[in-house]
Design a protein around this motif. Structure first.
Motif, PDB file in Angstrom:
ATOM      1  N   ALA A 181       4.430  -0.136   6.753  1.00  0.00           N
ATOM      2  CA  ALA A 181       3.620   0.161   6.264  1.00  0.00           C
ATOM      3  C   ALA A 181       2.467   0.982   6.036  1.00  0.00           C
ATOM      4  CB  ALA A 181       3.642  -1.014   4.558  1.00  0.00           C
ATOM      5  N   ALA A 182       2.247  -0.168   7.148  1.00  0.00           N
ATOM      6  CA  ALA A 182       0.559   0.130   7.274  1.00  0.00           C
ATOM      7  C   ALA A 182       0.767   1.115   8.704  1.00  0.00           C
ATOM      8  CB  ALA A 182       0.727  -1.387   8.704  1.00  0.00           C
ATOM      9  N   TYR A 183       1.983   1.663   8.946  1.00  0.00           N
ATOM     10  CA  TYR A 183       2.064   2.983   9.390  1.00  0.00           C
ATOM     11  C   TYR A 183       2.183   4.421   8.655  1.00  0.00           C
ATOM     12  CZ  TYR A 183       4.358   5.985  12.722  1.00  0.00           C
ATOM     13  OH  TYR A 183       4.939   7.624  13.550  1.00  0.00           O
TER      14      TYR A 183
ATOM     15  N   THR B  63      12.118   9.944   8.518  1.00  0.00           N
ATOM     16  CA  THR B  63      11.146  10.763   7.827  1.00  0.00           C
ATOM     17  C   THR B  63       9.791  11.440   9.359  1.00  0.00           C
ATOM     18  OG1 THR B  63      12.222  10.632   6.665  1.00  0.00           O
ATOM     19  CG2 THR B  63      10.524  12.220   6.887  1.00  0.00           C
ATOM     20  N   TYR B  64       8.967  10.048   9.238  1.00  0.00           N
ATOM     21  CA  TYR B  64       7.642   9.827   9.771  1.00  0.00           C
ATOM     22  C   TYR B  64       7.622   8.501  11.029  1.00  0.00           C
ATOM     23  CZ  TYR B  64       6.409  10.829   5.336  1.00  0.00           C
ATOM     24  OH  TYR B  64       6.581  11.540   4.423  1.00  0.00           O
ATOM     25  N   ARG B  65       9.097   9.084  12.086  1.00  0.00           N
ATOM     26  CA  ARG B  65       9.294   8.421  13.312  1.00  0.00           C
ATOM     27  C   ARG B  65       8.314   7.892  13.470  1.00  0.00           C
ATOM     28  NH1 ARG B  65      10.974  12.644  15.499  1.00  0.00           N
ATOM     29  NH2 ARG B  65      10.800  15.217  14.419  1.00  0.00           N
ATOM     30  N   PHE B  66       8.607   6.040  12.546  1.00  0.00           N
ATOM     31  CA  PHE B  66       8.383   4.893  13.011  1.00  0.00           C
ATOM     32  C   PHE B  66       8.711   4.516  13.952  1.00  0.00           C
ATOM     33  CE2 PHE B  66       8.509   0.013  11.582  1.00  0.00           C
ATOM     34  CZ  PHE B  66       7.217   0.185  12.772  1.00  0.00           C
ATOM     35  N   PRO B  67       7.759   3.908  15.601  1.00  0.00           N
ATOM     36  CA  PRO B  67       8.591   3.303  16.587  1.00  0.00           C
ATOM     37  C   PRO B  67       9.355   1.925  16.335  1.00  0.00           C
ATOM     38  CG  PRO B  67       6.079   3.272  16.269  1.00  0.00           C
ATOM     39  CD  PRO B  67       6.520   3.877  15.206  1.00  0.00           C
ATOM     40  N   GLY B  68       9.599   1.359  15.483  1.00  0.00           N
ATOM     41  CA  GLY B  68       9.451   0.799  15.024  1.00  0.00           C
ATOM     42  C   GLY B  68      10.739  -0.165  14.706  1.00  0.00           C
TER      43      GLY B  68
ATOM     44  N   GLY C 190       0.717  -1.025  -0.043  1.00  0.00           N
ATOM     45  CA  GLY C 190      -0.364  -0.259  -0.530  1.00  0.00           C
ATOM     46  C   GLY C 190       1.341   1.118   0.127  1.00  0.00           C
ATOM     47  N   VAL C 191       2.335   1.100   0.160  1.00  0.00           N
ATOM     48  CA  VAL C 191       3.212   2.697  -0.017  1.00  0.00           C
ATOM     49  C   VAL C 191       3.847   2.169  -1.204  1.00  0.00           C
ATOM     50  CG1 VAL C 191       5.042   3.825   0.655  1.00  0.00           C
ATOM     51  CG2 VAL C 191       3.232   2.597   2.538  1.00  0.00           C
ATOM     52  N   ALA C 192       3.811   3.055  -2.833  1.00  0.00           N
ATOM     53  CA  ALA C 192       3.659   2.218  -4.485  1.00  0.00           C
ATOM     54  C   ALA C 192       5.452   2.905  -3.908  1.00  0.00           C
ATOM     55  CB  ALA C 192       3.113   3.701  -5.017  1.00  0.00           C
ATOM     56  N   GLU C 193       6.109   3.819  -3.864  1.00  0.00           N
ATOM     57  CA  GLU C 193       7.627   3.718  -2.909  1.00  0.00           C
ATOM     58  C   GLU C 193       8.059   2.144  -3.090  1.00  0.00           C
ATOM     59  OE1 GLU C 193       9.577   6.386  -0.965  1.00  0.00           O
ATOM     60  OE2 GLU C 193       7.437   7.207  -0.721  1.00  0.00           O
ATOM     61  N   ILE C 194       7.355   2.207  -1.614  1.00  0.00           N
ATOM     62  CA  ILE C 194       7.969   0.601  -1.316  1.00  0.00           C
ATOM     63  C   ILE C 194       7.812  -0.722  -2.731  1.00  0.00           C
ATOM     64  CG2 ILE C 194       8.141  -1.309   0.457  1.00  0.00           C
ATOM     65  CD1 ILE C 194       7.714   1.179   2.387  1.00  0.00           C
ATOM     66  N   ASP C 195       6.977  -0.224  -3.140  1.00  0.00           N
ATOM     67  CA  ASP C 195       6.279  -1.646  -3.452  1.00  0.00           C
ATOM     68  C   ASP C 195       7.071  -1.986  -4.729  1.00  0.00           C
ATOM     69  OD1 ASP C 195       4.299  -2.313  -2.262  1.00  0.00           O
ATOM     70  OD2 ASP C 195       2.280  -2.094  -3.378  1.00  0.00           O
ATOM     71  N   GLU C 196       7.013  -0.623  -5.576  1.00  0.00           N
ATOM     72  CA  GLU C 196       8.202  -0.340  -6.527  1.00  0.00           C
ATOM     73  C   GLU C 196       9.827  -0.933  -6.174  1.00  0.00           C
ATOM     74  OE1 GLU C 196       8.022   0.245 -10.035  1.00  0.00           O
ATOM     75  OE2 GLU C 196       5.751   0.018  -9.139  1.00  0.00           O
TER      76      GLU C 196
ATOM     77  N   GLU D 139      13.740   2.341   2.848  1.00  0.00           N
ATOM     78  CA  GLU D 139      13.281   2.203   4.186  1.00  0.00           C
ATOM     79  C   GLU D 139      13.519   3.184   4.953  1.00  0.00           C
ATOM     80  OE1 GLU D 139      11.384  -2.541   2.236  1.00  0.00           O
ATOM     81  OE2 GLU D 139      12.141  -1.976   5.029  1.00  0.00           O
ATOM     82  N   GLU D 140      14.274   2.724   5.744  1.00  0.00           N
ATOM     83  CA  GLU D 140      15.111   3.208   6.410  1.00  0.00           C
ATOM     84  C   GLU D 140      14.661   4.584   6.970  1.00  0.00           C
ATOM     85  OE1 GLU D 140      18.859   1.810   7.030  1.00  0.00           O
ATOM     86  OE2 GLU D 140      17.798  -0.161   7.734  1.00  0.00           O
ATOM     87  N   ARG D 141      15.284   5.673   5.614  1.00  0.00           N
ATOM     88  CA  ARG D 141      14.787   7.242   5.352  1.00  0.00           C
ATOM     89  C   ARG D 141      12.861   7.664   5.938  1.00  0.00           C
ATOM     90  NH1 ARG D 141      17.943   7.087   1.061  1.00  0.00           N
ATOM     91  NH2 ARG D 141      16.303   6.914  -0.310  1.00  0.00           N
ATOM     92  N   LEU D 142      12.084   6.373   5.426  1.00  0.00           N
ATOM     93  CA  LEU D 142      11.462   6.598   5.954  1.00  0.00           C
ATOM     94  C   LEU D 142      10.413   6.477   7.168  1.00  0.00           C
ATOM     95  CD1 LEU D 142       9.390   5.512   2.775  1.00  0.00           C
ATOM     96  CD2 LEU D 142       9.190   7.481   2.530  1.00  0.00           C
ATOM     97  N   MET D 143      11.205   5.413   7.207  1.00  0.00           N
ATOM     98  CA  MET D 143      11.194   5.055   8.965  1.00  0.00           C
ATOM     99  C   MET D 143      11.650   6.190   9.734  1.00  0.00           C
ATOM    100  SD  MET D 143      11.159   0.795   9.560  1.00  0.00           S
ATOM    101  CE  MET D 143      12.906   0.750   8.414  1.00  0.00           C
TER     102      MET D 143
END
Ligand SMILES: [Fe+2]
Length: 134
Positions: A127-129, A69-74, A14-20, A63-67
């Motif tokens: 991705a859900a986050y 940037t959006y402060r993913f807790p995991g 569900g996150v287009a850039e990751i799916d790509e 992926e790490e940049r996205l996590m």
């Protein structure tokens, strides 16, 4: 063309850039499988393996940049999973280059299992986050 793994909707997060990225990763994995199945020259395998590993490293940083940037807790646990695979794959690559280990379908099968497990579980949580917070 040997397709050890096929991209389908069940892998979509569900996150287009990751799916790509994941589509490209699977294409590179299939390229490696194809080269092994066709008994390509060792020099070719070296190049294809290097392409796969450098793309994987780029994708993990993406992926790490996205996590971050959006402060993913995991983030930390996810990053550690990436680091563990990079370490394992790099050590295999070094043994392969040194002629201490063969490149076989078993190696590709291990990579495939890792990708499937990681994408379906660890990446799915991320991705859900991201879908909620991007
Ligand atoms: Fe990941």
């Amino acid at each position: 063309m040997t397709e050890i793994l096929q991209w389908d909707a069940s892998l979509s997060l569900g996150v287009a850039e990751i799916d790509e990225d994941h589509r490209k990763l699977i294409a590179l994995l299939n390229e490696l499988a194809t080269h092994i199945a066709e008994h390509q020259a060792r020099e070719e395998l070296i190049v294809v393996l290097e392409n796969l590993l450098s793309y994987t490293a780029w994708h993990f940083r993406h992926e790490e940049r996205l996590m971050q940037t959006y402060r993913f807790p995991g983030y930390m646990a996810h990053k550690r999973e990436h680091a563990d695979l990079v370490q394992e794959a790099t050590s295999f690559q070094q043994k392969f280059l040194a002629g201490e280990q063969d490149m076989t379908m078993d190696v590709v099968a291990l990579l495939k299992d890792w990708v499937l497990h990681h994408v379906l579980q660890t990446d799915r949580q991320m991705a859900a986050y991201l879908v909620e917070h991007m």
